[in-house]
Scaffold this motif. Structure first.
Motif, PDB file in Angstrom:
ATOM      1  N   LEU A 162       0.812  -1.224   0.000  1.00 51.85           N
ATOM      2  CA  LEU A 162       0.000   0.000   0.000  1.00 51.85           C
ATOM      3  C   LEU A 162       0.843   1.271   0.000  1.00 51.85           C
ATOM      4  O   LEU A 162       0.325   2.361  -0.178  1.00 51.85           O
ATOM      5  N   THR A 163       2.148   1.118   0.210  1.00 55.05           N
ATOM      6  CA  THR A 163       2.985   2.313   0.426  1.00 55.05           C
ATOM      7  C   THR A 163       4.162   2.377  -0.536  1.00 55.05           C
ATOM      8  O   THR A 163       5.220   2.877  -0.196  1.00 55.05           O
ATOM      9  N   THR A 164       3.988   1.892  -1.754  1.00 56.25           N
ATOM     10  CA  THR A 164       5.095   1.926  -2.709  1.00 56.25           C
ATOM     11  C   THR A 164       5.216   3.272  -3.402  1.00 56.25           C
ATOM     12  O   THR A 164       6.264   3.600  -3.947  1.00 56.25           O
ATOM     13  N   ARG A 165       4.142   4.091  -3.376  1.00 55.65           N
ATOM     14  CA  ARG A 165       4.177   5.401  -4.009  1.00 55.65           C
ATOM     15  C   ARG A 165       3.541   6.431  -3.073  1.00 55.65           C
ATOM     16  O   ARG A 165       2.635   6.095  -2.303  1.00 55.65           O
ATOM     17  N   PRO A 166       3.978   7.703  -3.175  1.00 56.97           N
ATOM     18  CA  PRO A 166       3.416   8.735  -2.295  1.00 56.97           C
ATOM     19  C   PRO A 166       1.895   8.835  -2.366  1.00 56.97           C
ATOM     20  O   PRO A 166       1.242   9.054  -1.341  1.00 56.97           O
ATOM     21  N   LYS A 167       1.322   8.683  -3.564  1.00 53.06           N
ATOM     22  CA  LYS A 167      -0.143   8.799  -3.659  1.00 53.06           C
ATOM     23  C   LYS A 167      -0.842   7.692  -2.876  1.00 53.06           C
ATOM     24  O   LYS A 167      -1.974   7.861  -2.416  1.00 53.06           O
ATOM     25  N   HIS A 168      -0.168   6.548  -2.722  1.00 53.56           N
ATOM     26  CA  HIS A 168      -0.758   5.465  -1.941  1.00 53.56           C
ATOM     27  C   HIS A 168      -0.868   5.856  -0.469  1.00 53.56           C
ATOM     28  O   HIS A 168      -1.802   5.442   0.214  1.00 53.56           O
TER      29      HIS A 168
END
Length: 249
Positions: free
Chosen positions: A4-10
């Protein structure tokens, strides 16, 4: 969590998921020994009536109870839906006096100072301490500031003031919401007003556009609804949200 946290938007999506679980009663367990929110709301009303009789706050027009049709989703049986004007002691527009860069005076918080449910201090313009509206419009710790006028995507931003009493005030396009902190956890109210349901069901339907600006005024704000848990559960929710948001940070 890693998925869930691989990208800032996530991370932003995860923050909203946390808030949405919190306001639905799905983040912490309910305690059957807690006073139901219905009893809490009666105590809030009694407290307001006492303050009105002592002329500490003004008497506002009574607000209607929340109907089943208005509720955006179901909540635990010990919770209640309530209008912001019912829960809050007062809602006040900020000062319309023009602020300026000066060494002396009272710093004025503006709409750009509200970011992610918080208020950013530093670099504010100031107004003289002698203006009409002060000391009434001084901010107190745990006041909420709601942005009533801005571009459509920014109207409705809300942040909580967590600093010293009587050190700051706010501009007129913000509305100060003050709760009775003995009977309400304003931090919970702030996170409820920053949950996505609030924007989708309470703000967007009330937006009025004029001359490139959108507006949702104080009367409409007072009629907006939030889910109110028992007071003890409000504190448990705040602790859990703080723990999870810290992980996001």
């Amino acid at each position: 969590l890693p998925r869930l946290t691989t990208r800032p938007k996530h991370i932003q999506q995860l923050r909203q998921t946390i808030l949405n679980l919190a306001v639905r009663g799905k983040l912490v367990p309910q305690d059957p020994n807690d006073e139901p929110a219905s009893g809490l709301l009666k105590r809030i009303q009694n407290n307001k009536e006492q303050l009105i009789s002592e002329r500490m706050i003004r008497k506002d027009k009574p607000l209607p109870p929340v109907t089943e049709e208005e509720a955006p989703f179901s909540i635990p049986r010990t919770w209640s839906w309530a209008r912001i004007g019912t829960c809050a002691l007062s809602t006040e527009y900020g000062t319309s006096v023009k602020s300026d860069h000066t060494d002396n005076g009272v710093p004025v918080l503006k709409m750009g100072d509200i970011q992610d449910g918080k208020l950013l201090l530093g670099g504010q313009k100031k107004v003289p301490r002698s203006i009409d509206g002060l000391p009434q419009l001084f901010l107190k710790r745990f006041d909420l500031l709601y942005n009533r006028t801005n571009s459509a995507e920014l109207v409705g931003k809300t942040g909580i003031y967590l600093w010293d009493d009587d050190a700051y005030t706010c501009a007129s396009y913000l509305i100060r919401i003050r709760f009775g902190n003995q009977l309400t956890n304003p931090v919970y109210s702030n996170l409820a007003m920053n949950a996505s349901y609030f924007r989708e069901t309470q703000i967007l339907p009330e937006l009025q556009q004029q001359c490139g600006q959108a507006n949702v005024n104080g009367t409409k704000l007072r009629n907006m609804i939030i889910p109110v848990p028992p007071l003890a559960e409000q504190y448990r929710i705040v602790v859990k949200v703080d723990e999870l948001i810290t992980l996001c940070d």
